[in-house]
Design an enzyme around this catalytic site. Structure first.
Site, PDB file in Angstrom:
ATOM      1  N   HIS A  65      -6.982  -1.972 -11.585  1.00 11.63           N
ATOM      2  CA  HIS A  65      -7.801  -0.998 -10.856  1.00 11.63           C
ATOM      3  C   HIS A  65      -8.325  -1.551  -9.537  1.00 11.63           C
ATOM      4  O   HIS A  65      -9.293  -1.033  -8.983  1.00 11.63           O
ATOM      5  CB  HIS A  65      -8.988  -0.509 -11.713  1.00 11.63           C
TER       6      HIS A  65
ATOM      7  N   ARG B 139     -20.588   1.269   2.353  1.00 10.24           N
ATOM      8  CA  ARG B 139     -20.457  -0.034   3.009  1.00 10.24           C
ATOM      9  C   ARG B 139     -19.140  -0.071   3.761  1.00 10.24           C
ATOM     10  O   ARG B 139     -18.345   0.877   3.700  1.00 10.24           O
ATOM     11  CB  ARG B 139     -20.468  -1.151   1.966  1.00 10.24           C
TER      12      ARG B 139
END
Length: 717
Positions: free
Chosen positions: A277, A334
């Site tokens: 992932h 971010r």
């Protein structure tokens, strides 16, 4: 200086593509006007980077370009690291463990006070999406280079973010995001959604706290595993359940907002090809995405950003099905690891944008001014073993050589030759970023540069990246998150024996290195008659013909080598006889083997380290061992009863067994945390637990015995 964030004038390069000649990219003077228009601009003359490695170095380079001083913080493990040497000043903030250093908010804020930094850039990971840290910065009067803490909080909790996105008209995938976190209720919700389901930590990111449950039988085990990892990574084990879309694409949109209510999108990146992932290769723009879908993606992402009054750099991530329907997955508040590919296709410097927006300036470009030009790839180079389920690794970079960097090729890294990839942090070594006029040209350049990225000292994924980027399905743009499992056979072909030509190159390289060594010995010893100062095949116990054995994996290759009077060599491998000649060529601290084998000339890079010969060429790479004589090899006298050993250095998070327990092959024995990931150690065979060597919380070294097993005794009549 009139404004601390004003760039010095710079010159563009007229011979380059226009996307790389824009004044916003090359420090052009037009940026001066943005500073003069800033409303309520804060003064940033010094920025502290609350991070390490590649991203810390990345931020520092832009800060230096802008005339802003940079402050590094570092753990005891990083005292000699690249980001420390690049900074204008640096402060020790704690031991190697990230919880006591890069996650220690008090220590970082103390460094900001001592350095008088006006702003803190958190990079990605660590504290970059920590609401408490953003609020502490605000209380201290320090600019947090990121969005408001409210946006971090709302987008950091996946259940909250999905509710906000749904209200804003952003497509959301079906799932459960409720407060009832009991095992039974979550299992019932998974059943009503329909398997397979994705289990996610609501505060997750980077693949942490994320598991797939293919069926009801797997659900509880995967839930508990996700919870443990979430507690370790985020100190929060609240989970959400959502429908798992099989073979989806992972498409994300770069957004940017300022303090004046403006928000833009800088188009999409495709990050579909992943392992565990986690992204491994990214590209921009997404292959096969039409202008109409691209516009819809961007507008949905801007709606998402405006719904939370977003300021700064952010990424809205979507799941896309084969019909190009897309659904909101999460928003990362971010700068992303893969932001360079967006910079390459839009001619921007997103770190510069972050600093300017944090200082109160308006966005440097409007939506109409932002366009896509060309195509870019980013390949993440990791210390890991793809052939062992991408097991992370650590160790020294004994040799490191890279392709040359230019405006179309970027190498984002935080390590140098001789540095060590630490077991305490993420195993990413570098990001290789390339740009070209279109996708086929960019992919060709990526493969060319990967062949020039040569590392010795630890296992890396470079050969795997070459195999991946050369796969026909990848070349055609047929990418999805199940790409690696689906094409596993092609991506992990059986190892082939090295050709006789490569074996001869290795033997010649070894002989020429021996010759160089003996010549050096002759000069240094001042004794030309020493038997160790001869390299012509006539040393003691060596005649004109010598035998040599090299190790190709598990295969011993026996060779007979004849030293010819003209300086060439005749090498016999089984019934094959080859004529070989060549010389060593040293260029810029690198050694090349200029070699001819039966008239075919080649020029591989040669590295010999720790009884191993490495050959790197544009065609392939090869590794051959030099067998150590038995009387010099270490002999282990320790008998074992069989069991599990540590695949890497890490901390024992959980122990499932005790002495006397009976286990079956495949049963979980322990959970180890290493390289910020959770790894389940399973029984290699059935038997009874004889000894458990480690308790929870202890650190185990690589190859250390973890659990000893003995075969169960059978009753005899």
């Amino acid at each position: 200086m009139a404004a601390s964030l004003v760039l010095l004038s710079g010159r563009s390069c007229p011979g380059l593509p226009s996307v790389l000649r824009r004044q916003k990219w090359t420090c052009g003077t037009k940026l001066l006007s943005y500073a003069s228009e800033a409303v309520g601009r804060s003064k940033i003359e010094k920025v502290l980077i609350a991070n390490r490695g590649e991203i810390a170095c990345r931020v520092m380079r832009t800060a230096k370009k802008m005339g802003v001083q940079s402050v590094a913080v570092y753990s005891e493990a990083d005292k000699n690291s690249m980001h420390v040497s690049l900074a204008d000043e640096a402060y020790l903030i704690g031991p190697a463990a990230s919880q006591q250093s890069y996650l220690a908010m008090g220590n970082i804020l103390q460094a900001a006070r001592m350095s008088a930094a006006q702003a803190i850039h958190p990079g990605y990971g660590f504290l970059s999406e920590n609401t408490e840290f953003a609020e502490l910065c605000k209380k201290e009067g320090i600019i947090f280079i990121g969005p408001p803490s409210s946006a971090i909080r709302d987008m950091g909790i996946k259940s909250t973010s999905k509710a906000i996105m749904s209200a804003a008209g952003v497509p959301v995938i079906e799932g459960y995001h409720g407060d009832d976190q009991s095992d039974q209720h979550l299992k019932e919700q998974a059943g009503s959604i329909g398997y397979p389901v994705m289990i996610k930590a609501v505060r997750g990111g980077g693949g942490k706290g994320m598991r797939i449950a293919p069926s009801e039988a797997d659900f509880l085990e995967q839930l508990e595993s996700a919870r443990r990892e979430a507690r370790k990574s985020f100190n929060d084990d609240v989970m959400l359940i959502e429908k798992f879309v099989e073979n989806p694409r992972h498409v994300e949109v770069q957004v940017f907002g300022d303090q004046h209510g403006n928000a833009v999108y800088l188009f999409e990146r495709d990050c579909s090809v992943q392992r565990r992932h986690q992204k491994i290769i990214e590209e921009a723009p997404g292959p096969g995405i039409s202008p109409e879908v691209r516009k819809k993606l961007g507008e949905a992402a801007v709606r998402a950003a405006k719904a939370v009054n977003y300021v700064g750099a952010g990424t809205v991530e979507f799941i896309m099905d084969p019909q190009h329907n897309f659904y909101f997955m999460e928003m990362n508040t971010r700068l992303q690891v893969e932001h360079p590919v967006t910079e390459m296709i839009t001619g921007t410097d997103l770190v510069e944008w972050q600093l300017r927006v944090a200082a109160g300036e308006r966005l440097p470009m409007t939506q109409d001014e932002i366009s896509v030009q060309g195509h870019a790839f980013e390949a993440r180079i990791y210390a890991e073993d793809p052939n062992n389920n991408f097991m992370p690794g650590a160790g020294p970079l004994l040799h490191l050589s890279t392709p040359a960097a230019d405006l179309c090729t970027r190498i984002e890294t935080g390590v140098r030759q001789g540095d060590e990839v630490s077991v305490h942090y993420d195993p990413m070594i570098a990001k290789l970023v390339v740009w070209a006029e279109d996708r086929p040209a960019a992919l060709l350049k990526l493969k060319y540069c990967l062949r020039q990225y040569n590392i010795v000292g630890l296992s890396t994924n470079i050969d795997f990246l070459l195999s991946l980027s050369g796969h026909p399905a990848f070349e055609s743009g047929d990418v999805h998150t199940n790409f690696i499992p689906q094409h596993h056979r092609d991506l992990f072909p059986p190892k082939k024996d090295l050709s006789n030509e490569v074996l001869c190159q290795a033997a010649l390289g070894l002989i020429l290195k021996e010759k160089a060594f003996t010549n050096e010995f002759k000069v240094q010893s001042g004794d030309p008659f020493s038997p160790f100062a001869s390299s012509n095949g006539r040393r003691i116990n060596v005649s004109f013909t010598r035998s040599l054995t090299l190790l190709d994996g598990e295969r011993n290759v026996d060779m007979k080598i004849r030293y010819n009077h003209d300086g060439s060599y005749t090498i016999q491998i089984q019934d094959k006889v080859l004529n070989v000649s060549g010389e060593l060529v040293n260029e810029e601290d690198l050694t090349y083997l200029k070699c001819s084998v039966n008239g075919t000339v080649c020029r591989p890079k040669l590295v010999i380290v720790d009884n191993t010969i490495y050959l790197f060429s544009m065609e392939s790479s090869a590794q051959l061992g030099i067998p150590i004589p038995k009387f010099l090899s270490e002999v282990s006298t320790t008998a074992t009863q069989g069991g599990a050993i540590a695949p890497m250095t890490g901390t024992i998070e959980k122990v499932f067994v005790k002495v006397g327990d009976k286990v079956k092959a495949g049963d979980p024995l322990m959970v180890m945390i290493a390289m910020k990931m959770e790894h389940t150690i399973r029984a290699p065979k059935s038997g009874m637990i004889k000894k458990v060597h480690f308790r929870e919380g202890q650190q185990a070294s690589r190859h250390a015995p973890l659990v000893e097993l003995e075969d169960e005794e059978t009753d005899s009549e």
